[in-house]
Design a protein around this motif. Structure first.
Motif, PDB file in Angstrom:
ATOM      1  N   PRO A 147      45.426  65.040  70.489  1.00 28.16           N
ATOM      2  CA  PRO A 147      46.257  64.197  71.532  1.00 28.16           C
ATOM      3  C   PRO A 147      45.785  63.072  72.257  1.00 28.16           C
ATOM      4  CG  PRO A 147      47.083  66.309  71.437  1.00 28.16           C
ATOM      5  CD  PRO A 147      45.732  66.417  70.941  1.00 28.16           C
ATOM      6  N   VAL A 148      44.274  63.667  72.671  1.00 29.20           N
ATOM      7  CA  VAL A 148      43.413  62.785  73.445  1.00 29.20           C
ATOM      8  C   VAL A 148      43.191  61.692  72.837  1.00 29.20           C
ATOM      9  CG1 VAL A 148      41.602  63.121  75.216  1.00 29.20           C
ATOM     10  CG2 VAL A 148      42.996  65.280  74.797  1.00 29.20           C
ATOM     11  N   PHE A 188      44.811  59.560  71.755  1.00 28.18           N
ATOM     12  CA  PHE A 188      46.223  58.564  72.116  1.00 28.18           C
ATOM     13  C   PHE A 188      46.505  58.468  73.567  1.00 28.18           C
ATOM     14  CE2 PHE A 188      46.778  60.729  67.850  1.00 28.18           C
ATOM     15  CZ  PHE A 188      47.189  59.610  67.179  1.00 28.18           C
ATOM     16  N   PRO A 218      49.145  58.391  76.653  1.00 31.96           N
ATOM     17  CA  PRO A 218      50.338  59.483  76.694  1.00 31.96           C
ATOM     18  C   PRO A 218      51.500  58.908  76.069  1.00 31.96           C
ATOM     19  CG  PRO A 218      49.152  58.639  78.901  1.00 31.96           C
ATOM     20  CD  PRO A 218      48.648  57.942  78.046  1.00 31.96           C
ATOM     21  N   SER A 249      55.195  60.854  71.491  1.00 27.74           N
ATOM     22  CA  SER A 249      54.278  60.986  72.784  1.00 27.74           C
ATOM     23  C   SER A 249      53.039  62.087  72.634  1.00 27.74           C
ATOM     24  CB  SER A 249      55.148  61.253  73.760  1.00 27.74           C
ATOM     25  OG  SER A 249      55.690  62.715  73.768  1.00 27.74           O
ATOM     26  N   GLN A 250      52.316  61.782  73.547  1.00 25.74           N
ATOM     27  CA  GLN A 250      51.190  62.864  73.521  1.00 25.74           C
ATOM     28  C   GLN A 250      51.669  64.418  73.796  1.00 25.74           C
ATOM     29  OE1 GLN A 250      48.508  62.540  76.754  1.00 25.74           O
ATOM     30  NE2 GLN A 250      46.838  61.583  75.453  1.00 25.74           N
ATOM     31  N   LYS A 269      51.249  67.608  71.587  1.00 26.26           N
ATOM     32  CA  LYS A 269      50.520  68.883  72.049  1.00 26.26           C
ATOM     33  C   LYS A 269      51.606  70.037  71.526  1.00 26.26           C
ATOM     34  CE  LYS A 269      48.375  67.103  76.077  1.00 26.26           C
ATOM     35  NZ  LYS A 269      48.454  66.664  77.789  1.00 26.26           N
ATOM     36  N   LYS A 314      41.976  53.937  72.713  1.00 24.62           N
ATOM     37  CA  LYS A 314      42.816  55.090  72.468  1.00 24.62           C
ATOM     38  C   LYS A 314      43.961  54.319  71.411  1.00 24.62           C
ATOM     39  CE  LYS A 314      41.517  58.175  75.933  1.00 24.62           C
ATOM     40  NZ  LYS A 314      41.150  59.560  75.277  1.00 24.62           N
TER      41      LYS A 314
END
Lengths: 164, 164, 164
Positions: free
Chosen positions: B37-38, B40, B42, B67-68, B72, B143
Motif C-alpha cells: 500500500p505504501v 500509493f 493515501p 484507498s490505502q 491494507k 507514488k
C-alpha cells in the motif's frame, strides 16, 4: 561535444530506442494495426524468420515485407480478409542493445516475449526471440529501416496472424 | 531550463518511473505485502480489470480498492484470513511509456508478465497485461495515484490472491 | 560533483548495468558460451539457488562456481562432454534495481524470465527468478564479482544445462 554532452546523447538515444520498442509493442497489443506500418520508413523492411534459418544464414523467412505499402496490405489482410480466430497479444521487450552507430543510423537488438490469449482461455507463451533492427532518425523521430524478428521456435503456430 | 536540463529531467523521470515499477514488483515477489500500500498515495486507487471490459468501457472490475486503507485490509486478508495455497509470483515489467505529463502528475503505462510457481510445480504464465498508471511526485518520491491492471485473459484463475 | 553531474552519473550507471545484463543474456541465448566467464572478474562467483533455500538462509545451491576457471570448466562440459538434447534459451530481463553502492562496487538485482525452445517444439517458460549481483568497475568495464540466480521453482528441470 563535451564529455557531458556525449553522455547525454548516449542516454537519450537509448531512451528513444526503448521508447520506440515500447510504442511499437503497445500499438500491436492494443490492436491499432493501422499504426504499425508508420513505425517504418516508406522503403522499410519487416521480416519474420526462424532462428534455425537465421543461424545457418539461410534466406528463407516466414514473412518478408519490403515496403510500407506491403505492410499496409498485410494490415488490410489481417483486419479485413483473413479468416482467423482473434487473439490478444502482449509483448514484453527487454532493454535494447546498441550494436553499432553510423551517424543517424543505428543497429540494435532486443529480446522479446509475446504472450497470446485466446477468447475464454488463459494466457500462454506464443513467440519468443530477438528483434534485430536498423533504426534511422527522421523528421518524425526514430523509424525502423528494417526489423527482423528471429523467433526461437521452428514450430510456427498456424495462427501467427498479427505482426510480432 | 536549458535544453540540457530538459533532457536530464526527462531521463531522470523515466528512470524514476521504471525504478518505481521495479520496486513495486520486487516488494510483491519477495512477499513484502505490507509494503504494497505504501507505493500509493493515501487516497490512491488499485484496480484489476479484464481487458474485455476495459476495451468496451465497461466499469466492472475484478477488484477495486479506492484507498490505502482498503489496500491494507486486502493485505490483512491475504496474509491472515484467506484460505489459499501459497504460490510465488515473478513480475517482469517492460520499460514504461510516459503518455502525458502535467506538472508533478504523470500518466504512464507498462506491459507486464507475471509468472506463478506453486509448491512442487514448475513456473507458468499466470497473468499478462498492461499497467495504466497515474503517478504523482510526493515528498517521499513517486507514488501511484492510481494503478489499473488490465489483464488479457478473461479466464481469471481462482487463485488470483496477491496483487498484480 | 555538481547536481547535474551526480544525476548524469546515476543515469549512466543504470544504463551500464542494464546493458551488462542485456549483453550477458545475448551471449547465452546466442550460444556464445565461451564469452560467458568473461562477464565475471577472475575470482568471480556464479551460483544457482532455489528460492526455497535462499529465503530460509540455507546454503545449498544447485550450482556454485567460485572462479572464472570453474566457469570455463563448466563451459567445456556443456559444449564438449555433457550428453544432452540441445535447446534454445531466451532471456527477458527487467530493469535492474541499484540496491547499494560503495565506490566502484554496486549491489543490484533484476527479475528475469528464461524461455526454452526444444527442437521441433514450441517455446515454454523454463526458469524465472531474480539475479542478485555484485558488480564492480574494471578497466574492461563492469563485471560481475558475483551473480546469484535465485529461481522460483524448486522443481528443477533435469535439462538445466546452460547458465541462467
Amino acid at each position: 561535444m563535451s564529455e557531458g554532452a556525449v553522455d547525454t546523447a548516449r542516454l537519450l538515444l537509448q531512451l528513444e530506442i526503448d521508447q520506440l520498442n515500447a510504442a511499437y509493442a503497445a500499438a500491436l497489443d492494443e490492436r491499432r494495426f493501422e499504426d504499425w506500418p508508420v513505425f517504418f520508413v516508406p522503403e522499410g523492411s519487416y521480416r519474420l524468420q526462424a532462428r534455425e534459418n537465421f543461424d545457418r544464414g539461410l534466406p528463407l523467412a516466414l514473412m518478408a515485407l519490403e515496403s510500407q505499402g506491403m505492410m499496409k496490405d498485410r494490415v488490410y489482410g489481417i483486419t479485413q480478409t483473413i479468416y482467423h480466430v482473434p487473439y490478444y497479444t502482449r509483448h514484453v521487450v527487454g532493454p535494447a542493445q546498441v550494436l553499432a552507430q553510423d551517424g543517424d543510423r543505428v543497429k540494435t537488438q532486443a529480446h522479446y516475449a509475446v504472450f497470446r490469449t485466446r477468447p475464454g482461455d488463459s494466457s500462454e507463451v506464443f513467440n519468443v526471440g530477438r528483434y534485430i533492427d536498423e533504426i534511422v532518425r527522421t523528421p518524425d523521430g526514430l523509424k525502423f529501416a528494417s526489423r527482423l524478428c528471429v523467433y526461437d521456435s521452428e514450430m510456427v503456430l498456424n495462427s501467427l496472424i498479427y505482426p510480432i
